[in-house]
Motif scaffolding. Structure first.
Motif, PDB file in Angstrom:
ATOM      1  N   ALA A  19     -25.384  -5.138  -8.000  1.00  0.00           N
ATOM      2  CA  ALA A  19     -25.102  -3.740  -7.711  1.00  0.00           C
ATOM      3  C   ALA A  19     -24.844  -3.534  -6.219  1.00  0.00           C
ATOM      4  O   ALA A  19     -23.942  -2.780  -5.811  1.00  0.00           O
ATOM      5  N   ALA A  20     -25.631  -4.226  -5.374  1.00  0.00           N
ATOM      6  CA  ALA A  20     -25.415  -4.098  -3.928  1.00  0.00           C
ATOM      7  C   ALA A  20     -24.054  -4.640  -3.523  1.00  0.00           C
ATOM      8  O   ALA A  20     -23.349  -4.068  -2.678  1.00  0.00           O
ATOM      9  N   ALA A  21     -23.642  -5.765  -4.154  1.00  0.00           N
ATOM     10  CA  ALA A  21     -22.332  -6.329  -3.832  1.00  0.00           C
ATOM     11  C   ALA A  21     -21.201  -5.394  -4.256  1.00  0.00           C
ATOM     12  O   ALA A  21     -20.215  -5.198  -3.537  1.00  0.00           O
ATOM     13  N   VAL A  22     -21.364  -4.786  -5.474  1.00  0.00           N
ATOM     14  CA  VAL A  22     -20.325  -3.850  -5.945  1.00  0.00           C
ATOM     15  C   VAL A  22     -20.231  -2.644  -5.032  1.00  0.00           C
ATOM     16  O   VAL A  22     -19.135  -2.187  -4.643  1.00  0.00           O
ATOM     17  N   PHE A  23     -21.389  -2.085  -4.657  1.00  0.00           N
ATOM     18  CA  PHE A  23     -21.381  -0.918  -3.765  1.00  0.00           C
ATOM     19  C   PHE A  23     -20.795  -1.274  -2.396  1.00  0.00           C
ATOM     20  O   PHE A  23     -20.057  -0.478  -1.790  1.00  0.00           O
ATOM     21  N   ALA A  24     -21.103  -2.467  -1.880  1.00  0.00           N
ATOM     22  CA  ALA A  24     -20.547  -2.878  -0.583  1.00  0.00           C
ATOM     23  C   ALA A  24     -19.033  -3.035  -0.655  1.00  0.00           C
ATOM     24  O   ALA A  24     -18.295  -2.597   0.241  1.00  0.00           O
ATOM     25  N   ALA A  26     -17.031  -1.535  -2.817  1.00  0.00           N
ATOM     26  CA  ALA A  26     -16.447  -0.202  -2.963  1.00  0.00           C
ATOM     27  C   ALA A  26     -16.419   0.537  -1.629  1.00  0.00           C
ATOM     28  O   ALA A  26     -15.457   1.258  -1.305  1.00  0.00           O
ATOM     29  N   THR A  27     -17.465   0.363  -0.832  1.00  0.00           N
ATOM     30  CA  THR A  27     -17.504   1.022   0.477  1.00  0.00           C
ATOM     31  C   THR A  27     -16.417   0.481   1.393  1.00  0.00           C
ATOM     32  O   THR A  27     -15.723   1.234   2.093  1.00  0.00           O
ATOM     33  N   ILE A  28     -16.268  -0.837   1.383  1.00  0.00           N
ATOM     34  CA  ILE A  28     -15.229  -1.440   2.227  1.00  0.00           C
ATOM     35  C   ILE A  28     -13.836  -0.981   1.808  1.00  0.00           C
ATOM     36  O   ILE A  28     -12.986  -0.642   2.644  1.00  0.00           O
ATOM     37  N   VAL A  29     -13.608  -0.951   0.482  1.00  0.00           N
ATOM     38  CA  VAL A  29     -12.299  -0.504   0.001  1.00  0.00           C
ATOM     39  C   VAL A  29     -12.063   0.958   0.352  1.00  0.00           C
ATOM     40  O   VAL A  29     -10.970   1.359   0.781  1.00  0.00           O
ATOM     41  N   THR A  30     -13.104   1.800   0.169  1.00  0.00           N
ATOM     42  CA  THR A  30     -12.951   3.227   0.447  1.00  0.00           C
ATOM     43  C   THR A  30     -12.653   3.481   1.917  1.00  0.00           C
ATOM     44  O   THR A  30     -11.832   4.341   2.272  1.00  0.00           O
ATOM     45  N   LEU A  31     -13.318   2.752   2.795  1.00  0.00           N
ATOM     46  CA  LEU A  31     -13.094   2.953   4.229  1.00  0.00           C
ATOM     47  C   LEU A  31     -11.865   2.222   4.743  1.00  0.00           C
ATOM     48  O   LEU A  31     -11.266   2.650   5.741  1.00  0.00           O
ATOM     49  N   GLY A  32     -11.463   1.167   4.113  1.00  0.00           N
ATOM     50  CA  GLY A  32     -10.357   0.367   4.630  1.00  0.00           C
ATOM     51  C   GLY A  32      -8.987   0.835   4.201  1.00  0.00           C
ATOM     52  O   GLY A  32      -8.021   0.740   4.959  1.00  0.00           O
ATOM     53  N   LEU A  33      -8.860   1.365   2.964  1.00  0.00           N
ATOM     54  CA  LEU A  33      -7.544   1.787   2.481  1.00  0.00           C
ATOM     55  C   LEU A  33      -6.925   2.904   3.316  1.00  0.00           C
ATOM     56  O   LEU A  33      -5.730   2.842   3.634  1.00  0.00           O
ATOM     57  N   PRO A  34      -7.693   3.964   3.679  1.00  0.00           N
ATOM     58  CA  PRO A  34      -7.069   4.980   4.547  1.00  0.00           C
ATOM     59  C   PRO A  34      -6.564   4.430   5.863  1.00  0.00           C
ATOM     60  O   PRO A  34      -5.534   4.861   6.377  1.00  0.00           O
ATOM     61  N   LEU A  35      -7.295   3.463   6.422  1.00  0.00           N
ATOM     62  CA  LEU A  35      -6.837   2.874   7.673  1.00  0.00           C
ATOM     63  C   LEU A  35      -5.528   2.121   7.495  1.00  0.00           C
ATOM     64  O   LEU A  35      -4.620   2.198   8.331  1.00  0.00           O
ATOM     65  N   LEU A  36      -5.409   1.398   6.394  1.00  0.00           N
ATOM     66  CA  LEU A  36      -4.174   0.682   6.122  1.00  0.00           C
ATOM     67  C   LEU A  36      -3.017   1.633   5.873  1.00  0.00           C
ATOM     68  O   LEU A  36      -1.903   1.432   6.366  1.00  0.00           O
ATOM     69  N   GLU A  37      -3.261   2.704   5.098  1.00  0.00           N
ATOM     70  CA  GLU A  37      -2.207   3.691   4.839  1.00  0.00           C
ATOM     71  C   GLU A  37      -1.789   4.393   6.118  1.00  0.00           C
ATOM     72  O   GLU A  37      -0.616   4.660   6.357  1.00  0.00           O
ATOM     73  N   ARG A  38      -2.732   4.723   6.992  1.00  0.00           N
ATOM     74  CA  ARG A  38      -2.404   5.394   8.233  1.00  0.00           C
ATOM     75  C   ARG A  38      -1.551   4.498   9.113  1.00  0.00           C
ATOM     76  O   ARG A  38      -0.623   4.916   9.779  1.00  0.00           O
ATOM     77  N   ASP A  39      -1.890   3.209   9.117  1.00  0.00           N
ATOM     78  CA  ASP A  39      -1.101   2.265   9.909  1.00  0.00           C
ATOM     79  C   ASP A  39       0.321   2.172   9.368  1.00  0.00           C
ATOM     80  O   ASP A  39       1.289   2.143  10.115  1.00  0.00           O
ATOM     81  N   THR A  40       0.489   2.124   8.047  1.00  0.00           N
ATOM     82  CA  THR A  40       1.817   2.076   7.447  1.00  0.00           C
ATOM     83  C   THR A  40       2.606   3.339   7.765  1.00  0.00           C
ATOM     84  O   THR A  40       3.793   3.286   8.108  1.00  0.00           O
ATOM     85  N   LEU A  41       1.956   4.487   7.657  1.00  0.00           N
ATOM     86  CA  LEU A  41       2.628   5.736   7.969  1.00  0.00           C
ATOM     87  C   LEU A  41       3.033   5.791   9.434  1.00  0.00           C
ATOM     88  O   LEU A  41       4.124   6.267   9.776  1.00  0.00           O
ATOM     89  N   GLY A  42       2.172   5.296  10.295  1.00  0.00           N
ATOM     90  CA  GLY A  42       2.514   5.280  11.718  1.00  0.00           C
ATOM     91  C   GLY A  42       3.730   4.414  12.000  1.00  0.00           C
ATOM     92  O   GLY A  42       4.593   4.782  12.801  1.00  0.00           O
ATOM     93  N   ARG A  43       3.798   3.262  11.340  1.00  0.00           N
ATOM     94  CA  ARG A  43       4.959   2.405  11.531  1.00  0.00           C
ATOM     95  C   ARG A  43       6.227   3.066  11.023  1.00  0.00           C
ATOM     96  O   ARG A  43       7.288   2.971  11.640  1.00  0.00           O
TER      97      ARG A  43
END
Length: 326
Positions: A19-24, A26-43
């Motif tokens: 459960a801790a691994a799944v939550f970790a 999910a947290t990484i994906v939730t925090l990382g995807l917006p950063l990746l999308e923002r970088d793509t939009l900026g480019r």
């Protein structure tokens, strides 16, 4: 083996770690995807901005090559004229509020044509006044009184004041004629480009490159409109500037229709289709009007050239016979 897997699935420590691994994750994906999308939009935004700057630089270079820089300093005789205008404060004396607009409609943009126009507007009355005095008093020998000759020279000076305006009006008329001769075809090309999926800026750029063989003036105006569409905050300003520079009711009507389409969100292709149809009908109406006026225009040449020859052919033999008998 199966019993070991079952014991592992029901192990509390294993389930907690899973459960801790799944939550970790999910947290990484939730925090990382917006950063990746923002970088793509900026480019993507950076790419669009670079393309806009490239188009603007290209069209500015084209306009500078054709007409000279819009803000370039006068050189040669134009520089001397500018100094004379500024030295004697002629801007307030001989210029009008719409002088720059009239020169722009004639295709003369920038500060240099304005200074040249004001210089000739100030100098031409004196030049024609002196030329008229020399012609009337020294060259010819009219039996006029001195007062009449001076009055004729003053009339020539007054005509010299309006001579630059007459030149500008003739340039405007020729330029508008060239623009409107190719404007319906340009609208058809714009319609084809827009309906094929091009943006308005790309469509204007494409048409400006294609219509140059028919009308250099219209190609220049479309190229300048493309540059303005790329950096002005509102497209409405670019369309209004196009109508203002051309100074023709047909171009103004198209500009108003494009502004309304931009404001209310109506399809640009539909607006261009209606405008192209109206301009084609207007061109056909102008051709019919010219054809209808031909009989009236041919009346005077027929009277002057055809009827005398006809009278000579009909009456010539009779006159020769009478002269022979006498």
């Amino acid at each position: 083996f199966d019993i070991g897997i079952l014991n592992l699935l029901f192990d509390v420590r294993f389930l907690g770690a899973l459960a801790a691994a799944v939550f970790a994750f999910a947290t990484i994906v939730t925090l990382g995807l917006p950063l990746l999308e923002r970088d793509t939009l900026g480019r993507r935004l950076a790419s669009v901005s670079e393309r806009r700057e490239e188009l603007r630089a290209r069209h500015h270079a084209t306009l500078d090559t054709k007409r000279g820089g819009l803000r370039s300093d006068p050189v040669g005789s134009a520089k001397m004229m500018k100094k004379i205008v500024e030295r004697f404060y002629l801007a307030k004396l001989v210029s009008s509020e719409d002088s720059a607009d009239k020169l722009a409609r004639a295709g003369m943009r920038g500060q240099t044509p304005v200074f040249v126009f004001m210089f000739f507007r100030f100098v031409m009355p004196f030049v024609l006044f002196a030329a008229a005095l020399i012609y009337l008093f020294l060259v010819t020998h009219f039996h006029w009184s001195d007062t009449t000759k001076i009055g004729a020279a003053v009339a020539a000076a007054l005509a010299g004041f309006y001579l630059p305006d007459l030149f500008v009006y003739n340039a405007i008329a020729h330029r508008q004629e060239s623009i409107m001769r190719a404007f319906p075809d340009a609208l058809d090309l714009l319609l084809i480009c827009v309906e094929s999926g091009m943006s308005v800026e790309t469509a204007f750029a494409k048409v400006s490159a294609e219509i140059g063989s028919t009308s250099v003036e219209l190609a220049e105006e479309f190229a300048l409109t493309t540059a303005e569409l790329s950096y002005l905050p509102e497209r409405r300003q670019a369309f209004d500037n196009l109508a203002k520079r051309c100074g023709h009711p047909g171009v103004k009507a198209v500009s108003t229709a494009l502004n309304q389409s931009e404001r209310y969100g109506t399809p640009m292709g539909q607006t261009l289709r209606v405008c192209a149809q109206e301009n084609r009908e207007g061109r056909i109406a102008d051709a019919e009007k010219k054809a209808a006026s031909l009989p009236a225009k041919l009346t005077v040449p027929m009277i002057l050239f055809f009827l005398p020859v006809l009278f000579v052919v009909i009456l010539g033999p009779a006159v020769m016979k009478v002269m022979h008998m006498m």
